[in-house]
Write a protein that holds these residues in place. Sequence first.
Motif, short mmCIF file in Angstrom:
data_model
loop_
_atom_site.label_atom_id
_atom_site.label_comp_id
_atom_site.label_asym_id
_atom_site.label_seq_id
_atom_site.Cartn_x
_atom_site.Cartn_y
_atom_site.Cartn_z
N SER A 169 -2.85 2.45 -4.09
CA SER A 169 -2.26 3.68 -4.10
C SER A 169 -3.45 4.97 -4.17
O SER A 169 -4.50 4.71 -4.69
CB SER A 169 -1.11 3.77 -5.19
OG SER A 169 -1.88 3.88 -6.50
N GLN A 202 -4.91 7.15 9.97
CA GLN A 202 -4.01 6.55 9.05
C GLN A 202 -4.08 5.26 8.72
O GLN A 202 -4.32 4.61 7.72
CB GLN A 202 -2.51 7.00 9.38
CG GLN A 202 -1.47 6.52 8.51
CD GLN A 202 0.04 6.99 8.87
OE1 GLN A 202 0.40 6.28 10.03
NE2 GLN A 202 0.84 7.43 8.26
N ASP A 203 -4.28 4.44 9.89
CA ASP A 203 -4.77 3.03 9.95
C ASP A 203 -5.84 2.83 9.21
O ASP A 203 -6.12 1.82 8.20
CB ASP A 203 -4.35 2.28 11.26
CG ASP A 203 -2.93 2.59 11.85
OD1 ASP A 203 -2.06 2.56 10.91
OD2 ASP A 203 -3.06 2.29 12.95
N MET A 208 0.83 -1.25 0.02
CA MET A 208 -0.09 0.02 0.05
C MET A 208 0.85 1.23 0.09
O MET A 208 1.79 1.29 0.70
CB MET A 208 -0.91 0.04 1.15
CG MET A 208 -1.86 -1.30 1.37
SD MET A 208 -2.99 -1.21 0.23
CE MET A 208 -3.99 0.29 0.70
N ASP A 209 0.44 2.28 -0.86
CA ASP A 209 1.15 3.56 -0.76
C ASP A 209 0.11 4.55 -0.56
O ASP A 209 -0.69 4.89 -1.42
CB ASP A 209 1.70 3.76 -2.09
CG ASP A 209 2.70 5.16 -2.30
OD1 ASP A 209 2.65 5.84 -1.20
OD2 ASP A 209 3.37 5.33 -3.25
N ILE A 210 0.31 5.35 0.69
CA ILE A 210 -0.84 6.18 0.96
C ILE A 210 -0.30 7.69 1.03
O ILE A 210 -0.93 8.30 1.63
CB ILE A 210 -1.58 5.85 2.42
CG1 ILE A 210 -0.35 5.85 3.42
CG2 ILE A 210 -2.22 4.54 2.43
CD1 ILE A 210 -1.16 5.60 4.90
N PHE A 249 0.27 10.95 4.39
CA PHE A 249 -0.68 10.33 4.18
C PHE A 249 -1.87 11.79 4.01
O PHE A 249 -1.49 12.58 4.72
CB PHE A 249 -1.57 9.32 5.23
CG PHE A 249 -1.98 9.88 6.55
CD1 PHE A 249 -3.20 9.58 7.05
CD2 PHE A 249 -1.01 10.41 7.35
CE1 PHE A 249 -3.63 10.23 8.48
CE2 PHE A 249 -1.56 10.70 8.45
CZ PHE A 249 -2.81 10.82 9.13
N MET A 272 -8.82 1.75 2.09
CA MET A 272 -8.27 1.72 0.75
C MET A 272 -8.29 0.41 0.30
O MET A 272 -8.59 -0.17 -0.85
CB MET A 272 -6.82 2.39 0.69
CG MET A 272 -6.99 3.86 0.21
SD MET A 272 -5.37 4.86 0.26
CE MET A 272 -4.71 3.57 -1.18
N ALA A 273 -7.42 -0.58 1.25
CA ALA A 273 -7.30 -2.10 0.67
C ALA A 273 -8.76 -2.55 0.51
O ALA A 273 -8.88 -3.56 -0.42
CB ALA A 273 -6.50 -2.61 1.95
N ARG A 315 -6.00 3.59 5.40
CA ARG A 315 -5.13 2.43 4.69
C ARG A 315 -6.11 1.11 4.76
O ARG A 315 -6.01 0.72 3.59
CB ARG A 315 -3.85 1.89 5.54
CG ARG A 315 -3.03 0.81 4.83
CD ARG A 315 -1.52 0.48 5.62
NE ARG A 315 -0.85 1.52 5.77
CZ ARG A 315 -0.59 2.25 6.88
NH1 ARG A 315 -0.99 2.11 7.83
NH2 ARG A 315 0.47 3.23 6.86
#
Length: 350
Positions: free
Chosen positions: A336, A322-323, A53-55, A66, A329-330, A326
């Motif tokens: 990304s 942030q967590d 993952m790229d945040i 992020f 997104m996943a 992420r």
Amino acid sequence: MYKETSVSETYPCLQFDRLDLSGADDCSTRDENILAYKRIRFRPRMLRDVSMMDIRTKLLGTEISFPVGIAPTGFHQLAWPDGEKSTARAAAAMNTCYIASTYSTCTLEEIAAAAPGGIRWFQLYIHRNRGVSQQLVQQAEALGFQGLVLTADLPYTGKRRDDIRNGFRLPPHMKLKNLEGAFEGDDCSEYGLPPNSLDPSVTWNDIYWLRSLTRLPIIIKGILTKEDAELAVRHGVQGIIVSNHGGRQLDGGPATIDALVEVVDAVQGKIEVYLDGGIRKGSDVLKALALGAKCVFIGRPALWGLAYKGEEGLQDVLRILQDEFRLSMALAGCASISEIGRHLVQFPKL
């Protein structure tokens, strides 16, 4: 979580938990900022490789870890003794952007010294005494602030009934450090300023005045319509923050997430668009980015983190977002930031 702090013991007259949540009039816009996110649904994609993952993203060319920054809010010493110094350190530790308020309870020098390598913008209110505003802009640039955020939605202060009800006033020992001495001899309001210190005559033409004072990129905060977004582009600013001042100005205005698409479509990618208001979860951040925001900024949650445990508490808030971002997104099938788009969300049928 701010119930666990000593804020109410230190300043029992402030009723911090209520003041922090207050909006203008009936607080309908404040509440709608949060409720509007609940009406947006995801269209997640399956069987996508999200093992890496790229945040990360960039604000005006500067990389942040992020897409969540800290919005400008005043009076941080109401939440924690070190005030904005703790805020600056937390933002720097998380490698994200902090927008310091004109109405800080620490000086710009103190904020800059607290986090020398931090990513900092300065938020400006234009006062009737233009010399005060000019000095602040030039001081911020000299101290290494990297952007100038002009708040456009406060020619006058909105009617904040909870503040009136609670009898809110800054404690006598607490000062707006960047404005000390600027209004000596004037009677001050509950916010520590003369009641008519803000300049209600500010117009789009004042962008040219600001440009004559500084080389910093200018971001306009408080845009909610395509008409004003188009004017922002026409006047050569570098960014827009879609904002309704946390619902503390004109009650009955749109939720910021509802206004976002109109603004994004109007600027046609010519300038960056950000958003504040109502962000409470990482999935909210994902929805805002899907609708075109480059980054979001948090106000109240940052204050809650400060009130809980200062710099450490604010870092906790940022890590949680942030967590969650992420993970959202996943689960939506994006590895990304570049894979996030409007295809990811849907609105309810009217």
